[in-house]
Design a protein around this motif. Structure first.
Motif, PDB file in Angstrom:
ATOM      1  N   ARG A   1       0.003  12.790  -9.129  1.00 31.19           N
ATOM      2  CA  ARG A   1      -0.256  14.117  -8.550  1.00 31.19           C
ATOM      3  C   ARG A   1       0.884  15.103  -8.828  1.00 31.19           C
ATOM      4  O   ARG A   1       0.721  16.298  -8.602  1.00 31.19           O
ATOM      5  CB  ARG A   1      -0.466  13.985  -7.046  1.00 31.19           C
ATOM      6  CG  ARG A   1      -1.705  13.176  -6.658  1.00 31.19           C
ATOM      7  CD  ARG A   1      -1.838  13.064  -5.146  1.00 31.19           C
ATOM      8  NE  ARG A   1      -3.003  12.268  -4.779  1.00 31.19           N
ATOM      9  CZ  ARG A   1      -3.292  11.919  -3.525  1.00 31.19           C
ATOM     10  NH1 ARG A   1      -2.504  12.323  -2.508  1.00 31.19           N
ATOM     11  NH2 ARG A   1      -4.358  11.196  -3.253  1.00 31.19           N
TER      12      ARG A   1
ATOM     13  N   LYS B   1       2.329   1.862  -3.475  1.00 31.48           N
ATOM     14  CA  LYS B   1       1.300   2.368  -4.381  1.00 31.48           C
ATOM     15  C   LYS B   1       1.041   3.853  -4.129  1.00 31.48           C
ATOM     16  O   LYS B   1       0.859   4.642  -5.063  1.00 31.48           O
ATOM     17  CB  LYS B   1      -0.002   1.581  -4.208  1.00 31.48           C
ATOM     18  CG  LYS B   1       0.062   0.131  -4.667  1.00 31.48           C
ATOM     19  CD  LYS B   1      -1.278  -0.551  -4.435  1.00 31.48           C
ATOM     20  CE  LYS B   1      -1.240  -2.001  -4.841  1.00 31.48           C
ATOM     21  NZ  LYS B   1      -2.521  -2.698  -4.567  1.00 31.48           N
ATOM     22  N   ARG B   2       1.043   4.224  -2.831  1.00 36.44           N
ATOM     23  CA  ARG B   2       0.773   5.629  -2.490  1.00 36.44           C
ATOM     24  C   ARG B   2       1.900   6.536  -2.992  1.00 36.44           C
ATOM     25  O   ARG B   2       1.649   7.626  -3.499  1.00 36.44           O
ATOM     26  CB  ARG B   2       0.632   5.742  -0.978  1.00 36.44           C
ATOM     27  CG  ARG B   2       0.202   7.139  -0.511  1.00 36.44           C
ATOM     28  CD  ARG B   2       0.070   7.157   1.013  1.00 36.44           C
ATOM     29  NE  ARG B   2      -0.278   8.498   1.488  1.00 36.44           N
ATOM     30  CZ  ARG B   2      -0.294   8.863   2.772  1.00 36.44           C
ATOM     31  NH1 ARG B   2       0.021   7.957   3.721  1.00 36.44           N
ATOM     32  NH2 ARG B   2      -0.615  10.095   3.134  1.00 36.44           N
TER      33      ARG B   2
ATOM     34  N   GLU C   1       4.745  14.299   3.457  1.00 33.49           N
ATOM     35  CA  GLU C   1       3.457  13.596   3.569  1.00 33.49           C
ATOM     36  C   GLU C   1       3.598  12.293   4.354  1.00 33.49           C
ATOM     37  O   GLU C   1       2.723  11.937   5.146  1.00 33.49           O
ATOM     38  CB  GLU C   1       2.900  13.308   2.167  1.00 33.49           C
ATOM     39  CG  GLU C   1       1.558  12.625   2.165  1.00 33.49           C
ATOM     40  CD  GLU C   1       0.410  13.583   2.456  1.00 33.49           C
ATOM     41  OE1 GLU C   1      -0.677  13.088   2.793  1.00 33.49           O
ATOM     42  OE2 GLU C   1       0.605  14.822   2.346  1.00 33.49           O
ATOM     43  N   LEU C   2       4.744  11.589   4.115  1.00 31.58           N
ATOM     44  CA  LEU C   2       4.938  10.287   4.762  1.00 31.58           C
ATOM     45  C   LEU C   2       5.727  10.383   6.067  1.00 31.58           C
ATOM     46  O   LEU C   2       5.820   9.388   6.803  1.00 31.58           O
ATOM     47  CB  LEU C   2       5.670   9.332   3.795  1.00 31.58           C
ATOM     48  CG  LEU C   2       4.951   8.993   2.481  1.00 31.58           C
ATOM     49  CD1 LEU C   2       5.834   8.119   1.613  1.00 31.58           C
ATOM     50  CD2 LEU C   2       3.624   8.319   2.757  1.00 31.58           C
TER      51      LEU C   2
ATOM     52  N   GLU D   1       0.818  -1.206   0.000  1.00 30.12           N
ATOM     53  CA  GLU D   1       0.000   0.000   0.000  1.00 30.12           C
ATOM     54  C   GLU D   1       0.860   1.269   0.000  1.00 30.12           C
ATOM     55  O   GLU D   1       0.539   2.249  -0.666  1.00 30.12           O
ATOM     56  CB  GLU D   1      -0.928  -0.008   1.216  1.00 30.12           C
ATOM     57  CG  GLU D   1      -2.037  -1.049   1.139  1.00 30.12           C
ATOM     58  CD  GLU D   1      -2.926  -0.828  -0.066  1.00 30.12           C
ATOM     59  OE1 GLU D   1      -3.177   0.356  -0.424  1.00 30.12           O
ATOM     60  OE2 GLU D   1      -3.371  -1.814  -0.684  1.00 30.12           O
ATOM     61  N   ARG D   2       1.960   1.288   0.791  1.00 31.41           N
ATOM     62  CA  ARG D   2       2.796   2.488   0.817  1.00 31.41           C
ATOM     63  C   ARG D   2       3.464   2.743  -0.524  1.00 31.41           C
ATOM     64  O   ARG D   2       3.522   3.877  -0.988  1.00 31.41           O
ATOM     65  CB  ARG D   2       3.862   2.374   1.926  1.00 31.41           C
ATOM     66  CG  ARG D   2       4.634   3.687   2.120  1.00 31.41           C
ATOM     67  CD  ARG D   2       5.663   3.601   3.221  1.00 31.41           C
ATOM     68  NE  ARG D   2       6.768   2.727   2.842  1.00 31.41           N
ATOM     69  CZ  ARG D   2       7.937   2.676   3.504  1.00 31.41           C
ATOM     70  NH1 ARG D   2       8.115   3.415   4.603  1.00 31.41           N
ATOM     71  NH2 ARG D   2       8.889   1.855   3.120  1.00 31.41           N
TER      72      ARG D   2
ATOM     73  N   LEU E   1       1.466   7.048  -6.685  1.00 32.96           N
ATOM     74  CA  LEU E   1       0.334   7.932  -6.935  1.00 32.96           C
ATOM     75  C   LEU E   1       0.737   9.392  -6.753  1.00 32.96           C
ATOM     76  O   LEU E   1       0.427  10.247  -7.597  1.00 32.96           O
ATOM     77  CB  LEU E   1      -0.813   7.562  -5.999  1.00 32.96           C
ATOM     78  CG  LEU E   1      -2.070   8.432  -6.084  1.00 32.96           C
ATOM     79  CD1 LEU E   1      -2.703   8.301  -7.464  1.00 32.96           C
ATOM     80  CD2 LEU E   1      -3.070   8.052  -4.990  1.00 32.96           C
ATOM     81  N   MET E   2       1.435   9.653  -5.648  1.00 31.91           N
ATOM     82  CA  MET E   2       1.824  11.043  -5.376  1.00 31.91           C
ATOM     83  C   MET E   2       2.886  11.533  -6.363  1.00 31.91           C
ATOM     84  O   MET E   2       2.840  12.683  -6.803  1.00 31.91           O
ATOM     85  CB  MET E   2       2.347  11.157  -3.940  1.00 31.91           C
ATOM     86  CG  MET E   2       1.261  10.985  -2.872  1.00 31.91           C
ATOM     87  SD  MET E   2       1.845  11.326  -1.186  1.00 31.91           S
ATOM     88  CE  MET E   2       2.922   9.906  -0.923  1.00 31.91           C
TER      89      MET E   2
END
Length: 303
Positions: free
Chosen positions: A263, A254-255, A273-274, A251-252, A258-259
């Motif tokens: 984005r 993938k995040r 953010e993390l 999940e991390r 995404l960012m």
């Protein structure tokens, strides 16, 4: 006398050659293989008999002269020239139209020359009766060796011609289309050979890729409808592989993807953010991209 010989060679009135009139020429597209010669049934007129007797006299005189003798060569050229209309008539029965027809005429002339060179006046056969099968035989050889667009073995060429005739005969006899086994039995051939002959018949003539498919001048050609390699297929495959690779990430990871790539966030923004440093984000992205690339390496699926 030359005028009389010219009339003798005219195909329109020669009844001793076994040739049929132009009105009996096949209407099918392309050249038609000649049938065996038939005997004439009409009576020969006294004038025609005299003309043929003159031809025989010239041929006998030729046979008495040694090869290379100027007089013999003159007589030989005279007989050939006088019978060229006769040879042309036979060729036009089978040669179609245009350039193909002229090819058949030239082949018929070759048969005529061979007939003159090999004719034996003492054999008892008239010259037209001897020359006709010689000319038709030369045309048959031309059919076999030069009229097929794709080269196929001679056995298949002959079987292909016999197959058409056998199909017509059995269709008339049975009242239906014959089966493969019935054709093979009629032709005394193996069913596999009959299938090969059917395939061979389809390559007698071929179409050019530049041939237009419509009546208009600017219409498309056959080549326009041929499939080509589409580079977008590779993009579809790559997308599918990438989708499966991303689905296998944590999940991390993938995040982070995404960012960063959807984005448009910088590594510093992602770190904030993390709650990690920009250097850690850089190392994480390097590892994630390395893992994704493994799915595109050869043999990765087997592993």
């Amino acid at each position: 006398m030359p005028a009389e010989r010219t009339r003798e060679a005219s195909p329109c009135t020669d009844t001793g050659s076994g040739a049929r009139g132009p009105q009996e020429t096949s209407q099918q597209a392309g050249p038609q293989e000649p049938p065996p010669p038939t005997r004439a049934s009409a009576q020969i007129s006294p004038q025609r008999a005299a003309q043929r007797a003159e031809t025989m006299r010239v041929l006998r005189r030729m046979s008495e002269l040694p090869p290379g003798d100027p007089e013999r060569e003159r007589l030989r050229a005279e007989v050939i020239e006088d019978h060229m209309p006769f040879a042309r008539h036979i060729a036009q029965r089978y040669g179609g139209h245009g350039a193909a027809a002229e090819d058949f005429v030239q082949v018929a002339y070759v048969g005529l020359v061979k007939a003159v060179d090999n004719f034996d006046p003492e054999h008892g056969t008239g010259f037209p009766g001897y020359a006709t099968p010689m000319i038709i035989g030369e045309i048959k050889r031309y059919f076999r060796d030069a009229t097929w667009d794709v080269h196929v073995p001679r056995r298949m060429q002959e079987l292909s011609g016999a197959l058409r005739k056998a199909t017509d005969i059995l269709t008339l006899k049975l009242g239906r289309e014959p089966t493969l086994a019935e054709l093979a039995e009629h032709l005394e051939a193996d069913p596999e050979e009959v299938v090969e002959a059917m395939d061979a018949a389809s390559v007698y003539t071929t179409a050019s890729l530049d041939h237009p498919v419509g009546p208009e001048e600017q219409t498309a050609s056959l080549a326009d409808f041929l499939g080509q390699e589409d580079t977008r297929f590779e993009a579809v495959i790559n997308r599918q592989v990438l989708t499966e690779q991303v689905a296998a990430l944590g999940e991390r990871d993938k995040r982070i993807l995404l960012m960063r790539y959807f984005r448009g966030m910088t590594q510093a923004e992602i770190g904030a953010e993390l709650g990690v440093s920009q250097m850690q984000v850089s190392r994480l992205l390097t590892r994630i991209l390395r893992d994704l690339r493994t799915g595109f390496e050869p043999g990765s699926e087997e592993e």
